[in-house]
Design a protein around this motif. Sequence first.
Motif, mmCIF file in Angstrom:
data_model
loop_
_atom_site.group_PDB
_atom_site.id
_atom_site.type_symbol
_atom_site.label_atom_id
_atom_site.label_comp_id
_atom_site.label_asym_id
_atom_site.label_seq_id
_atom_site.Cartn_x
_atom_site.Cartn_y
_atom_site.Cartn_z
ATOM 1 N N ILE A 55 0.721 -1.299 0.158
ATOM 2 C CA ILE A 55 -0.144 -0.353 -0.029
ATOM 3 C C ILE A 55 0.975 1.322 0.266
ATOM 4 C CG2 ILE A 55 -2.005 0.923 1.614
ATOM 5 C CD1 ILE A 55 -2.262 -1.566 2.387
ATOM 6 N N THR A 85 1.448 5.697 0.017
ATOM 7 C CA THR A 85 0.436 6.457 0.335
ATOM 8 C C THR A 85 1.881 7.476 0.745
ATOM 9 O OG1 THR A 85 -0.421 7.276 2.460
ATOM 10 C CG2 THR A 85 1.639 5.831 3.437
ATOM 11 N N ALA A 127 -3.594 4.125 4.990
ATOM 12 C CA ALA A 127 -3.473 3.773 4.668
ATOM 13 C C ALA A 127 -3.494 2.680 5.856
ATOM 14 C CB ALA A 127 -1.834 3.689 4.270
ATOM 15 N N LYS A 175 -5.347 -1.098 6.089
ATOM 16 C CA LYS A 175 -4.027 -2.835 6.820
ATOM 17 C C LYS A 175 -4.874 -3.386 7.904
ATOM 18 C CE LYS A 175 0.079 -3.408 8.658
ATOM 19 N NZ LYS A 175 1.629 -3.696 9.291
ATOM 20 N N ILE A 204 3.151 -0.715 4.383
ATOM 21 C CA ILE A 204 2.564 -0.170 3.957
ATOM 22 C C ILE A 204 4.032 1.160 3.256
ATOM 23 C CG2 ILE A 204 1.724 2.608 4.888
ATOM 24 C CD1 ILE A 204 -0.483 1.097 6.658
ATOM 25 N N ASP A 238 4.942 4.631 3.456
ATOM 26 C CA ASP A 238 4.975 5.578 3.356
ATOM 27 C C ASP A 238 5.810 6.877 2.394
ATOM 28 O OD1 ASP A 238 3.815 8.137 3.883
ATOM 29 O OD2 ASP A 238 3.547 7.332 5.803
ATOM 30 N N ASP A 291 -3.873 3.792 -1.085
ATOM 31 C CA ASP A 291 -4.821 3.883 0.450
ATOM 32 C C ASP A 291 -5.877 4.731 0.003
ATOM 33 O OD1 ASP A 291 -4.698 6.581 -0.065
ATOM 34 O OD2 ASP A 291 -3.077 6.635 0.930
#
Length: 253
Positions: free
Chosen positions: A7, A9, A16, A20, A34, A36, A66
Amino acid sequence: MKVTVVIPTYNRPGLAENLKRQILQYSPNCEVFIIDQSGSGEPNTSRAKNEGLRKSTGEIIIFFDDDVEITKDTIPAHIKEYEDPNVIGVSGRVINDGESVPSSNDVVTGETNNYLTKFNKSFWSTKKQTVEFVYGCNMSFRKKVLLAVTGFDEKWPTPLSAFEEIDLSFRAGKFGLISFSPYALVYHHRAISGGTRLDRKGRDTQYYRSYGRLISKHVAFPFSLVSVTVIVARIIKESPSSILSFFVGLIIG
């Protein structure tokens, strides 16, 4: 088959993490990363996805935006398609907020022409089928195929990264079939802030530069002459200031 979900983001606190939690509620055995990029300067979604690919241990890698909402059947439906050894990728059904979904939705999707001047993106379809490209907010691939094509191309203009999933689909599709599963459904809420949003002018500039690069990568000469003629006519009508960007993408990528 072991599954990893990636994911990406950017500047969307909480979205996100909420996704999850939903993934692990429905599919507790999934590995979830994730990626990020908040605070790291300009985001590059292709780079983020490749980072998730490098960290993954699953045989199947699923990529979600996300701001999507999955169902209990979304991930199992992705996995089921890989029971066919010829399937190397899966595009799931996507219903975008505010999208008008026709009552007759058993239609063909995920197809283009030889000149890449038309793209059918009716990913709200309920028709199981083979497609030429995926929808980036809800897609999966066999990890070995992603590695074989060296993952996502990180050279797309950022932050928009238009056409990254279409380019990947074309390269990965040489190894097998890409399946569309209407049961692998997500609701795409299109968060109103954060992410890789641009104003209209910036969006057009990056989109058409990316479009030029896509033609350069995937349409051979002399067929590309037809592509250029059609797309330039479209730019003149829709966004004349983007013509230079298109040719920059076509010539230097």
